[in-house]
Scaffold this motif. Structure first.
Motif, short mmCIF file in Angstrom:
data_model
loop_
_atom_site.label_atom_id
_atom_site.label_comp_id
_atom_site.label_asym_id
_atom_site.label_seq_id
_atom_site.Cartn_x
_atom_site.Cartn_y
_atom_site.Cartn_z
N LYS A 186 0.83 -1.21 0.00
CA LYS A 186 0.00 0.00 0.00
C LYS A 186 0.87 1.26 0.00
O LYS A 186 0.57 2.24 -0.68
N ALA A 187 1.97 1.22 0.75
CA ALA A 187 2.88 2.37 0.77
C ALA A 187 3.50 2.60 -0.60
O ALA A 187 3.68 3.74 -1.04
N ARG A 188 3.82 1.54 -1.32
CA ARG A 188 4.41 1.69 -2.65
C ARG A 188 3.39 2.31 -3.62
O ARG A 188 3.76 3.10 -4.50
N ALA A 189 2.14 1.93 -3.46
CA ALA A 189 1.10 2.54 -4.30
C ALA A 189 1.02 4.04 -4.06
O ALA A 189 0.89 4.83 -4.99
N GLY A 190 1.13 4.44 -2.79
CA GLY A 190 1.09 5.86 -2.46
C GLY A 190 2.25 6.64 -3.04
O GLY A 190 2.16 7.86 -3.24
N GLU A 191 3.35 5.95 -3.32
CA GLU A 191 4.54 6.60 -3.89
C GLU A 191 4.49 6.68 -5.41
O GLU A 191 5.39 7.27 -6.02
N GLY A 192 3.49 6.06 -6.02
CA GLY A 192 3.34 6.17 -7.46
C GLY A 192 3.90 5.03 -8.29
O GLY A 192 4.01 5.16 -9.51
N HIS A 193 4.23 3.91 -7.65
CA HIS A 193 4.71 2.76 -8.41
C HIS A 193 3.52 2.06 -9.07
O HIS A 193 2.37 2.27 -8.70
N GLU A 194 3.83 1.21 -10.05
CA GLU A 194 2.80 0.43 -10.74
C GLU A 194 2.93 -1.04 -10.36
O GLU A 194 3.99 -1.50 -9.92
N PHE A 195 1.84 -1.78 -10.57
CA PHE A 195 1.77 -3.19 -10.17
C PHE A 195 1.19 -4.04 -11.30
O PHE A 195 0.38 -3.57 -12.10
N ALA A 196 1.57 -5.31 -11.31
CA ALA A 196 1.02 -6.26 -12.27
C ALA A 196 1.19 -7.67 -11.71
O ALA A 196 1.93 -7.89 -10.74
N SER A 197 0.52 -8.62 -12.33
CA SER A 197 0.51 -10.00 -11.83
C SER A 197 1.74 -10.79 -12.26
O SER A 197 2.26 -10.62 -13.37
N HIS A 198 2.16 -11.67 -11.36
CA HIS A 198 3.24 -12.62 -11.63
C HIS A 198 2.71 -14.04 -11.42
O HIS A 198 3.48 -14.96 -11.15
N THR A 199 1.38 -14.19 -11.58
CA THR A 199 0.57 -15.35 -11.20
C THR A 199 0.49 -15.42 -9.67
O THR A 199 1.26 -14.75 -8.97
N TRP A 200 -0.43 -16.19 -9.15
CA TRP A 200 -0.62 -16.23 -7.70
C TRP A 200 0.40 -17.14 -7.01
O TRP A 200 1.10 -16.74 -6.10
N ASP A 201 0.48 -18.39 -7.48
CA ASP A 201 1.39 -19.36 -6.85
C ASP A 201 2.70 -19.51 -7.63
O ASP A 201 3.33 -20.56 -7.59
N HIS A 202 3.11 -18.41 -8.32
CA HIS A 202 4.36 -18.43 -9.08
C HIS A 202 4.41 -19.70 -9.95
O HIS A 202 5.32 -20.53 -9.85
N VAL A 203 3.44 -19.80 -10.85
CA VAL A 203 3.22 -21.03 -11.61
C VAL A 203 4.00 -21.00 -12.93
O VAL A 203 3.83 -20.09 -13.74
N TYR A 204 4.81 -22.02 -13.13
CA TYR A 204 5.60 -22.15 -14.34
C TYR A 204 4.83 -22.91 -15.43
O TYR A 204 4.24 -23.96 -15.17
N TRP A 205 4.89 -22.37 -16.64
CA TRP A 205 4.42 -23.11 -17.80
C TRP A 205 5.45 -24.18 -18.14
O TRP A 205 6.64 -23.92 -18.19
N ARG A 206 4.96 -25.43 -18.37
CA ARG A 206 5.86 -26.55 -18.66
C ARG A 206 5.69 -27.10 -20.07
O ARG A 206 6.55 -27.83 -20.56
N GLY A 207 4.57 -26.76 -20.71
CA GLY A 207 4.35 -27.24 -22.07
C GLY A 207 2.89 -27.13 -22.45
O GLY A 207 2.01 -27.03 -21.60
N ASP A 208 2.64 -27.13 -23.76
CA ASP A 208 1.27 -27.14 -24.26
C ASP A 208 0.78 -28.58 -24.35
O ASP A 208 1.55 -29.51 -24.61
N VAL A 209 -0.52 -28.75 -24.15
CA VAL A 209 -1.16 -30.07 -24.25
C VAL A 209 -2.20 -29.98 -25.35
O VAL A 209 -3.26 -29.36 -25.15
N PRO A 210 -1.93 -30.56 -26.51
CA PRO A 210 -2.90 -30.48 -27.61
C PRO A 210 -4.22 -31.13 -27.22
O PRO A 210 -4.25 -32.20 -26.58
N GLY A 211 -5.31 -30.46 -27.55
CA GLY A 211 -6.62 -31.02 -27.27
C GLY A 211 -7.03 -32.03 -28.33
O GLY A 211 -6.35 -32.20 -29.35
N ALA A 212 -8.14 -32.69 -28.08
CA ALA A 212 -8.70 -33.58 -29.09
C ALA A 212 -9.12 -32.74 -30.29
O ALA A 212 -9.09 -31.51 -30.24
#
Length: 291
Positions: free
Chosen positions: A94-120
């Motif tokens: 909250k203090a960083r927001a008051g100072e004018g910094h910006e925020f964005a998501s890094h996923t919630w549980d720091h989730v790594y993509w491991r590969g695509d799974v082709p669908g049917a």
């Protein structure tokens, strides 16, 4: 002694604006003189979450040098408290927001993509994922695009709840690991991915035995160029000699002395239009939802 007429003619030749009349002179004076200052060379410092032990020091350095950054936040394990987006750290954000910094998501549980799974046949692609934080740490899952969007959105919502400031419609995949299909899925639900520049990898994740702080500082000051997106963290568990206490401040002052200035991703030319378009779409979406 020269005649009055001669003086007037000389003045008119030397100063056409004066000769054109007082009105035009005022118009000329009103125009700002060209700046003699060279424009600054923008760089975009981004900080991902980590164990947060260096977070107070980082905030002090940024404040001291009037530097604004973009934080990418996940709810990672911390040295103290209940996670980097937990209750104990809520006041810090909250203090960083008051100072004018910006925020964005890094996923919630720091989730790594491991590969695509082709669908049917005809089915959408899915994704192999592995959280590196939270109760499912180290386990492998197959997620739909909807599940991945929910993971990104959870962190974004938490940031807004504790800071009172709406995060940017951006995200950073842990490790920068993605696929075209993953990026398309995230963008479809309102999140554009942000990586980093090659010279912007500041090396705080590397072994301090092999890559000392002095080496990393010199390399960054030598290689960083205007427009680069820089990446560091609020604490790395594996690095024995922490990066931020030794490098962050001399890096900032060194770049500033070379004519660089620090901006947030809200001002980055690659993302500015996307951010503005998403902000403009919010009222329209809200209006539709009330009908």
């Amino acid at each position: 002694m020269p005649s009055l007429l001669a003086i007037v003619l000389v003045a008119a030749c030397a100063h056409p604006a004066w000769a054109a009349g007082q009105k035009d002179l005022k118009k000329t004076d009103a125009r700002a003189a060209p700046s003699t200052e060279a424009p600054c060379k923008p760089v975009y410092l981004t900080l991902d979450t980590g164990h947060m032990a260096v977070a107070p020091l980082v905030a002090d350095v940024l404040n001291r040098h009037k530097v604004k950054v973009t934080f990418f936040a996940a709810n990672e394990r911390t040295e103290t408290g209940d996670g980097s987006l937990g209750t104990q750290w809520a006041g810090w954000w909250k203090a960083r927001a008051g100072e004018g910094h910006e925020f964005a998501s890094h996923t919630w549980d720091h989730v790594y993509w491991r590969g695509d799974v082709p669908g049917a046949a005809g089915a959408p692609v899915q994704f192999k994922m592995r959280p590196s934080a939270g109760p499912q740490e180290g386990k492998d899952f197959t997620w739909t695009a909807k599940q991945y969007c929910e993971e990104i959105g959870k962190s974004s919502k938490r940031l807004e709840d504790i800071t009172g400031k709406k995060p940017l419609p951006l995200f950073r995949a842990p490790g920068g690991k993605t696929s075209p299909a993953l990026l398309a899925a995230a963008k479809a639900c309102g999140f554009e991915h942000v990586g980093w520049s090659p010279a912007g990898f500041l090396g705080d994740e590397l072994s301090s035995e092999k890559f000392g702080n002095d080496f990393l500082l010199k390399k960054a000051l030598r290689d960083i160029r205007s427009g680069d997106i820089l990446l560091a963290h609020l604490g790395i568990w594996s690095r024995k000699d922490p990066w931020a206490p030794a490098v962050l401040e001399p890096l900032i002052t060194g770049l500033q002395s070379r004519g660089f200035c620090f901006k947030t991703l809200a001002e980055h030319p690659q993302y500015k239009d996307w951010i503005e378009s998403q902000a403009a779409s919010v009222p329209a979406k809200s209006a539709r939802s009330t009908k």
